[in-house]
Write a protein that holds these residues in place. Structure first.
Motif, PDB file in Angstrom:
ATOM      1  N   PHE A 216      44.944  23.810  40.427  1.00 40.39           N
ATOM      2  CA  PHE A 216      46.226  24.274  39.860  1.00 40.39           C
ATOM      3  C   PHE A 216      46.864  25.333  40.751  1.00 40.39           C
ATOM      4  CE2 PHE A 216      48.564  27.329  37.245  1.00 40.39           C
ATOM      5  CZ  PHE A 216      49.500  26.492  36.650  1.00 40.39           C
ATOM      6  N   LEU A 217      46.075  26.339  41.173  1.00 37.55           N
ATOM      7  CA  LEU A 217      46.627  27.416  42.005  1.00 37.55           C
ATOM      8  C   LEU A 217      47.045  26.915  43.374  1.00 37.55           C
ATOM      9  CD1 LEU A 217      44.137  30.321  41.142  1.00 37.55           C
ATOM     10  CD2 LEU A 217      46.459  29.972  40.257  1.00 37.55           C
ATOM     11  N   ALA A 218      46.327  25.900  43.885  1.00 36.51           N
ATOM     12  CA  ALA A 218      46.649  25.379  45.218  1.00 36.51           C
ATOM     13  C   ALA A 218      48.037  24.742  45.252  1.00 36.51           C
ATOM     14  CB  ALA A 218      45.591  24.363  45.645  1.00 36.51           C
ATOM     15  N   ARG A 219      48.547  24.327  44.102  1.00 35.34           N
ATOM     16  CA  ARG A 219      49.900  23.760  44.047  1.00 35.34           C
ATOM     17  C   ARG A 219      50.953  24.807  44.411  1.00 35.34           C
ATOM     18  NH1 ARG A 219      51.114  21.120  38.505  1.00 35.34           N
ATOM     19  NH2 ARG A 219      53.050  20.663  39.660  1.00 35.34           N
ATOM     20  N   PHE A 220      50.629  26.076  44.204  1.00 41.15           N
ATOM     21  CA  PHE A 220      51.580  27.154  44.480  1.00 41.15           C
ATOM     22  C   PHE A 220      51.286  27.861  45.800  1.00 41.15           C
ATOM     23  CE2 PHE A 220      51.262  26.600  39.926  1.00 41.15           C
ATOM     24  CZ  PHE A 220      52.588  26.467  39.555  1.00 41.15           C
ATOM     25  N   GLY A 221      50.179  27.490  46.426  1.00 35.55           N
ATOM     26  CA  GLY A 221      49.830  28.105  47.698  1.00 35.55           C
ATOM     27  C   GLY A 221      48.322  28.221  47.842  1.00 35.55           C
ATOM     28  N   LEU A 222      47.817  28.017  49.048  1.00 37.23           N
ATOM     29  CA  LEU A 222      46.379  28.079  49.271  1.00 37.23           C
ATOM     30  C   LEU A 222      45.860  29.506  49.201  1.00 37.23           C
ATOM     31  CD1 LEU A 222      45.893  25.473  52.151  1.00 37.23           C
ATOM     32  CD2 LEU A 222      45.301  25.238  49.734  1.00 37.23           C
TER      33      LEU A 222
END
Length: 573
Positions: free
Chosen positions: A150-156
């Motif tokens: 989920f967080l990777a969708r907004f940035g690594l």
């Protein structure tokens, strides 16, 4: 590692329920994180005063995650505890089935309180193995993948920050807690077992403790163990508090680190500001799965210590092995002993040395002699409580070793000196001999044992509780119940082991009248110190130091003037 693998293998039959409970646990944490994220999105979006229709997705999400979290939590608790209780039931049955073949020979080295502790406290400790050891790491692993994606969708960047702190809380914190509490879990279990053992011994020996004025010493010993146990519990509680604080610290550090990383992204326009609170709160929600992990090693240590104590008992080989072949068919109930020798341990003196006798079907044999002559050892071997290596014992022409102990005991009724009565009703204690017996059989056995009238005079008749170990009854009444139990079983072979010992002469004679009825038509071996009523025996063996000193009928032995005559004169002065 071996003990851990054995515990996992024990749980294998319930893997489906456990897997379902684990998935439900993941869905619960996911719904919690989703609820926080949807709420943050709704509040942040509402601050911009958009049309209500634009917020409908967020409103539905909040409602969905709020309801689903409650539903998943309930289902997770239901299925996880159902699996746990089924597992505990399975372990109890497994332990008892392994324990039963060890009795009594292999269990003599354990105190009764110690066995009770292992059967109760140690089995209960294993309740934590699934709930506190297996399930939390699996739920945490699934949550890690879900929140990271989920967080990777907004940035690594935010995703890897979450990964770093999550792994720190999942691995570094448990290792630190393990280092602080090393050995505490095992010592806690051992101390609990010692305290339980001491308490059982205290309760069972209450009369002797009071009679010999040892109450103060016993209280001191129990108090010392209690203080030690409380100290270990306080230490465990302190470690739990530290682990919770450490996990909470890492959780908040992860949230603030993600905020510090995401704020510049919002400033540069790389991230919509409405998602800033979403990232922070989803991170907090994901850490719910990692909070139980710091205590995993502590629970592993306690569970493995409990498992080792259980395995130490059941891994012992039975003193009487099961025969490889099916049980042979009996051709009668004559009993023959040839050259029987036995010692309880290598290097110990022989309890029996070259014993020989032949008892036809329906015959009556009395075995008498001083204490330590080997009389009770003979009973133990006839019942296959111990296994003989020298000599032979045959029943109906078949070697006793050819029969599984349980099968052999179906053909034998026993009346012992210390009749054990359970804390149940008279009826339930009698039906132990024949659970399917009808009312007529029960009453007939009680009448033949001359105990029916007494039972009828009790407040609730046959449904009257007899108390712990039958202490509400006198010695003679307990013995008559034992005789009634043997009559109800109606086995063709009868063993009497000091059936009248400890009774006064009048009660003893009355019990012997019931015993005489019991012996009719049965192959009987009577072990006794009391020489009263032996005139009706077909043969009497007089034993001394494991050997047959004399043999013959009552009148013959009296005429010989040997050991039997001396014993008889001492009892008839």
């Amino acid at each position: 590692m071996k003990d851990f693998a054995r515990l996992v293998k024990l749980m294998a039959p319930h893997w489906k329920s456990m897997l379902l409970a684990t998935l439900l646990g993941f869905f619960t944490v996911g719904s919690g994180a989703g609820l926080l994220g949807a709420s943050a999105f709704l509040i942040s979006g509402a601050a911009l005063h958009p049309p209500v229709l634009e917020l409908m997705q967020a409103i539905v999400g909040v409602r969905f995650f709020g309801i689903s979290r409650a539903v998943f939590r309930y289902l997770e608790r239901y299925f996880s505890h159902d699996a746990t209780f089924r597992l505990l039931s399975h372990i109890r049955v497994w332990f008892y089935q392994a324990l039963e073949p060890l009795a009594p020979a292999r269990l003599m080295e354990y105190r009764s309180g110690e066995l009770v502790s292992r059967m109760a406290a140690d089995v209960e400790t294993l309740e934590q193995f699934y709930l506190r050891v297996l399930a939390p790491p699996l739920v945490a692993l699934l949550t890690l993948f879900g929140v990271f994606a989920f967080l990777a969708r907004f940035g690594l960047g935010p995703a890897f920050v979450f990964l770093f702190f999550f792994l720190a809380a999942a691995a570094a914190a448990p290792l630190a807690v393990r280092a602080l509490g090393r050995g505490g879990g095992g010592l806690l279990g051992e101390t609990r077992a010692a305290l339980n053992t001491q308490m059982v011994d205290t309760i069972q020996g209450m009369t002797e403790i009071a009679a010999f004025n040892l109450s103060a010493r016993q209280q001191r010993q129990v108090g010392e163990l209690s203080e030690k146990f409380l100290g270990l519990q306080e230490r465990a509680a302190g470690i739990r508090s530290l682990s919770s604080a450490l996990a909470g610290l890492l959780m908040n550090l992860a949230m603030w680190s993600i905020l510090l990383l995401a704020i510049p992204l919002v400033t540069r326009g790389d991230l919509d500001g409405i998602y800033l609170a979403v990232l922070a709160l989803v991170t907090l929600g994901g850490f719910e799965a990692v909070l139980p992990l710091p205590m995993v090693f502590q629970h592993i240590e306690e569970s493995l210590a409990a498992a080792r104590r259980l395995f130490a008992v059941i891994d012992a080989k039975p003193a009487v092995p099961e025969p490889p072949a099916p049980s042979p068919k009996l051709r009668g109930y004559d009993l023959r002993v040839r050259g029987l020798s036995f010692s309880y341990a290598p290097g110990e003196p022989r309890a029996l040395d070259g014993l020989d006798f032949a008892l036809p079907r329906g015959g009556r044999l009395a075995v008498v002699g001083p204490s330590g002559a080997g009389k009770s050892t003979l009973v133990n071997l006839l019942l296959r409580f111990w296994d003989y290596r020298e000599g032979s014992i045959s029943l109906g022409g078949q070697e006793l070793k050819a029969f599984p102990p349980e099968e052999l005991r179906r053909h034998i009724s026993v009346v012992t000196q210390n009749t054990y009565l359970f804390n149940a009703s008279v009826r339930e204690n009698l039906l132990l001999a024949k659970p399917g017996a009808g009312e007529k059989e029960l009453l007939r056995a009680a009448r033949e044992a001359q105990i029916h009238d007494f039972i009828q005079g009790l407040p609730r008749g046959y449904d009257t509780p007899v108390g712990e170990r039958g202490f509400k009854l006198s010695g003679g009444q307990r013995q008559r119940l034992a005789i009634a139990r043997a009559l109800l079983k109606n086995s063709p072979v009868l063993l009497l082991d000091e059936a009248t010992a400890g009774l006064d002469p009048v009660t003893g004679r009355k019990v012997m009248e019931s015993v005489s009825r019991l012996m009719e038509g049965r192959t009987t071996v009577a072990i006794t110190h009391d020489l009263t009523g032996l005139e009706g025996m077909d043969e009497i063996l007089v034993m001394d130091r494991g050997r047959v000193a004399e043999r013959g009928r009552h009148s013959e032995l009296l005429e010989k003037g040997g050991l039997y005559r001396k014993m008889w004169e001492l009892q008839n002065i």
